[in-house]
Design a protein around this motif. Structure first.
Motif, mmCIF file in Angstrom:
data_model
loop_
_atom_site.group_PDB
_atom_site.id
_atom_site.type_symbol
_atom_site.label_atom_id
_atom_site.label_comp_id
_atom_site.label_asym_id
_atom_site.label_seq_id
_atom_site.Cartn_x
_atom_site.Cartn_y
_atom_site.Cartn_z
ATOM 1 N N LEU A 8 49.748 103.876 25.946
ATOM 2 C CA LEU A 8 48.721 103.094 26.645
ATOM 3 C C LEU A 8 49.344 101.942 27.433
ATOM 4 N N LYS A 9 50.390 101.357 26.862
ATOM 5 C CA LYS A 9 51.047 100.235 27.540
ATOM 6 C C LYS A 9 51.560 100.638 28.913
ATOM 7 N N ARG A 10 51.872 101.916 29.053
ATOM 8 C CA ARG A 10 52.506 102.334 30.303
ATOM 9 C C ARG A 10 51.553 102.999 31.290
ATOM 10 N N LEU A 11 50.305 103.158 30.916
ATOM 11 C CA LEU A 11 49.336 103.756 31.852
ATOM 12 C C LEU A 11 48.653 102.680 32.694
ATOM 13 N N GLU A 12 48.090 103.092 33.853
ATOM 14 C CA GLU A 12 47.279 102.151 34.629
ATOM 15 C C GLU A 12 46.009 101.829 33.857
ATOM 16 N N SER A 13 45.407 100.676 34.181
ATOM 17 C CA SER A 13 44.286 100.205 33.365
ATOM 18 C C SER A 13 43.142 101.208 33.281
ATOM 19 N N ASP A 14 42.846 101.904 34.383
ATOM 20 C CA ASP A 14 41.721 102.847 34.327
ATOM 21 C C ASP A 14 42.071 104.093 33.511
#
Lengths: 432, 432
Positions: free
Chosen positions: A73-79
């Motif tokens: 999750l830390k590495r995904l874009e916010s959406d």
């Protein structure tokens, strides 16, 4: 592929595009999937998760565990992160939240507070905002000095007023085309359409389609800028929306080819049960004319033709009506004209098929009166199909009931009842 | 609104967004439309035409005339201009071509040479290309000095090799974030997926969805860059594609709520005629059992229940299958698993409804044997619905026939024939 050397597999997989990797995971059986995930473990590209079918996410996230999910999750874009997070079980959510940095935790928690399928769930939180008083030069200098914070690519700058309300946006190409001394306000697209954070995603998609938008600022109740929705988020919404109508018209609620037999059986049962009710109703109509049928059993042979032609003509009309309603094409006078038109089409095809079917029945049973009876029934039933094929969806829409779900049940009930009643009633009058 | 003061009307209209103006034109009757167009004439915003429903374009373009169209085309983007131009009549095309500048003429003529619904028709010709040896500073200077030629907003720069083949693209935000001395090649996204100019738009849409692309370079047979397709062009393709499946499953080929009664009647006639053929086939099956029916007319009353339940269960399966095929979810082992699953779902629901319907029939006619007959027929027919509901679309797809068009005809033929045969055949064996 799966059995055998672990090394070779992970080598092959590391070359795959995340989207293809997600497809691979989807095509495997649950056991194979767990095995593969166990093997690649830590090396899994976070992007893979954002491409994964939402029905498989639960399964995959159980296998991965909270620690791994937090890392991803830390590495995904916010959406994308929010989209993945909202599909987790309550328990996993709590575990994951405890493991992510506070900024991400806040974004995820805020995101979940917005209603499901709203602009708030769809938007990206990363927006590059500049004050209205800057020049092109100042903007470029700011971007160069804040390079680290702006890791991701973006396409528009937003300008806000002192209360953080969006005034307008500036496509990046305009910043590049102009000299350093040009004030940013000279390049502004004003009158940008803002989207309230609670707006339903279908309505957001409608705005994008209607006005060919590429992006739109999302604002909270105080009209402050909180994020931005971009056209690439909308592609999925548009597809889902049309697909939803398609599935509902077909009497199914799930798209998921991966779900279990039991689940699917249950989800289809309800629709079939409703349909059984309407079929029994149609049978009751036939039952009224049992005496007529006893005298002329040939009529029973022709019953499916009457029902099927009416049902199909009605389905055609309902399909067009449901799409037209979804595209908001039936407002005001247009709706009136549409009903009249479909009625006329029904009558016209009714006369054509009356001739055809009447002739067939006459030759088949050697009795011109049977031909006359079925011909008249055909005209009545196809006119009813045209009329009710439009009236039913339009009325349901006005009552705020989704016309895609309910229209076809009501319609086939009407065409069966009208068809059998007209056919057998006329037979009782004319033939006997 | 229409009658009365011309001035007031044109004032109101000038405030409308082009998309809303297009909607207004669509909602008017042909006569009103011609009147309104005559009134606003020269002041019509070119953008309105690109928002107009394609079925209305012919009508509107006849009213406008070649001179006005030429004026409008000059001001549209290359892809919008081509889209409007391809809908013109042969005669108007020639007249318009004679009136536009030579550069636009060449673009339009070239565009028409690409196959319909191909990437070539979809793409924009305006691409900003930079040589691989430049730095960020040189790129910015070039853009500033060529401001006039780059009137339109864009989001990516393309880098090509000396033979004009695309090497990669650079999102504009990267150019802005980096210092002037940085070489452009350091910012490059390599391995960009190129789209051949003749690729079908559905396949282009699939690439965009699969890999979450925002834009893709379009190349000719020599792999030279000729244009770029952007995600906003794809939204419409995705929607059309899903909508097409929806309409075909509903037995209609046209979306157009504006077309004339005669046209619509004709377009629906074919489908209904095919359907009549299959209904007659089902009737023939009943005809075989005329003697059975004569002895037990109650059977005729139950016929619609058998047909309708099989038809609906099959439609559910076909709907899911057609979508899964469109989304390319049924490759290899997945197809095998899907068929097995649907068969099991059919059998499971078959048993459930066998119990239910058997009980109803027993009570209704006071004869447990009638209940047994319809129960058995129900299981057989719903299993057939599950099996053929998957096999038919999958086979059609393999034969390169569009499964959305043909599946439901074949399917209802199967469920009707199997249902009637099982029900009446078992009745002849067990009841008599």
């Amino acid at each position: 592929l799966e059995e055998g050397e672990a090394e070779k597999v992970s080598e092959l997989i590391s070359e795959l595009h995340p989207a293809d990797m997600a497809d691979l995971l989807e095509s495997l059986s649950p056991v194979q999937r767990a095995e593969l995930l166990g093997q690649i473990g830590q090396t899994l590209d976070p992007e893979v998760l954002s491409y994964l079918d939402s029905d498989l996410r639960e399964d995959v996230s159980e296998t991965l565990g909270a620690k791994e999910i937090a890392r991803v999750l830390k590495r995904l874009e916010s959406d994308d992160a929010l989209e993945f997070f909202e599909d987790l079980s309550e328990e996993l959510r709590t575990q994951v939240l405890a493991r992510v940095p506070v900024t991400i935790r806040r974004l995820l928690q805020e995101g979940l507070e917005y209603p499901e399928d709203s602009a708030g769930r769809l938007m990206q939180r990363e927006v590059v905002v500049v004050p209205a008083i800057w020049t092109v030069g100042e903007t470029i200098d700011y971007m160069r000095s804040h390079k680290k914070q702006m890791e991701r690519d973006f396409y528009d700058l937003y300008v806000v007023d002192p209360r953080y309300r969006p005034i307008g946006k500036i496509p990046l190409s305009r910043v590049l085309r102009n000299k350093r001394h040009v004030p940013i306000m000279d390049l502004l697209d004003e009158g940008v359409r803002s989207v309230p954070v609670t707006m339903d995603q279908d309505d957001v998609a409608y705005l994008f389609k209607q006005y060919s938008l590429l992006s739109a600022p999302v604002v909270d109740t105080a009209e402050r800028l909180v994020g931005v929705v971009t056209i690439d988020d909308i592609v999925h919404v548009v597809e889902e929306e049309t697909e939803d109508d398609l599935l509902k018209l077909g009497g199914v609620t799930e798209t998921n080819v991966y779900s279990a037999v039991l689940e699917t059986t249950k989800s289809r049962f309800t629709w079939l049960l409703v349909n059984l009710g309407t079929a029994v109703l149609a049978s009751l109509v036939i039952g009224i004319f049992e005496a007529t049928l006893q005298q002329a059993v040939a009529l029973a042979i022709l019953l499916p033709i009457v029902a099927s032609m009416g049902g199909n003509a009605g389905t055609q009309t309902v399909t067009v009506a449901v799409r037209a309603l979804a595209l908001k094409q039936l407002s005001g006078g247009a709706s009136q004209r549409f009903i009249t038109k479909e009625l006329l089409v029904g009558v016209a095809n009714g006369f054509l098929f009356a001739g055809l079917v009447g002739l067939v029945a006459w030759i088949w049973f050697g009795n011109p009166l049977i031909g006359v009876v079925i011909a008249l029934a055909m005209i009545i039933n196809m006119a009813a199909a045209g009329l009710f094929g439009t009236l039913i969806p339009i009325t349901l829409e006005k009552l705020n009931i989704d016309p895609a779900v309910a229209s076809s049940v009501f319609l086939t009930t009407v065409t069966d009842v009208v068809g059998f009643f007209a056919f057998l009633g006329l037979a009782a009058l004319i033939l006997l």
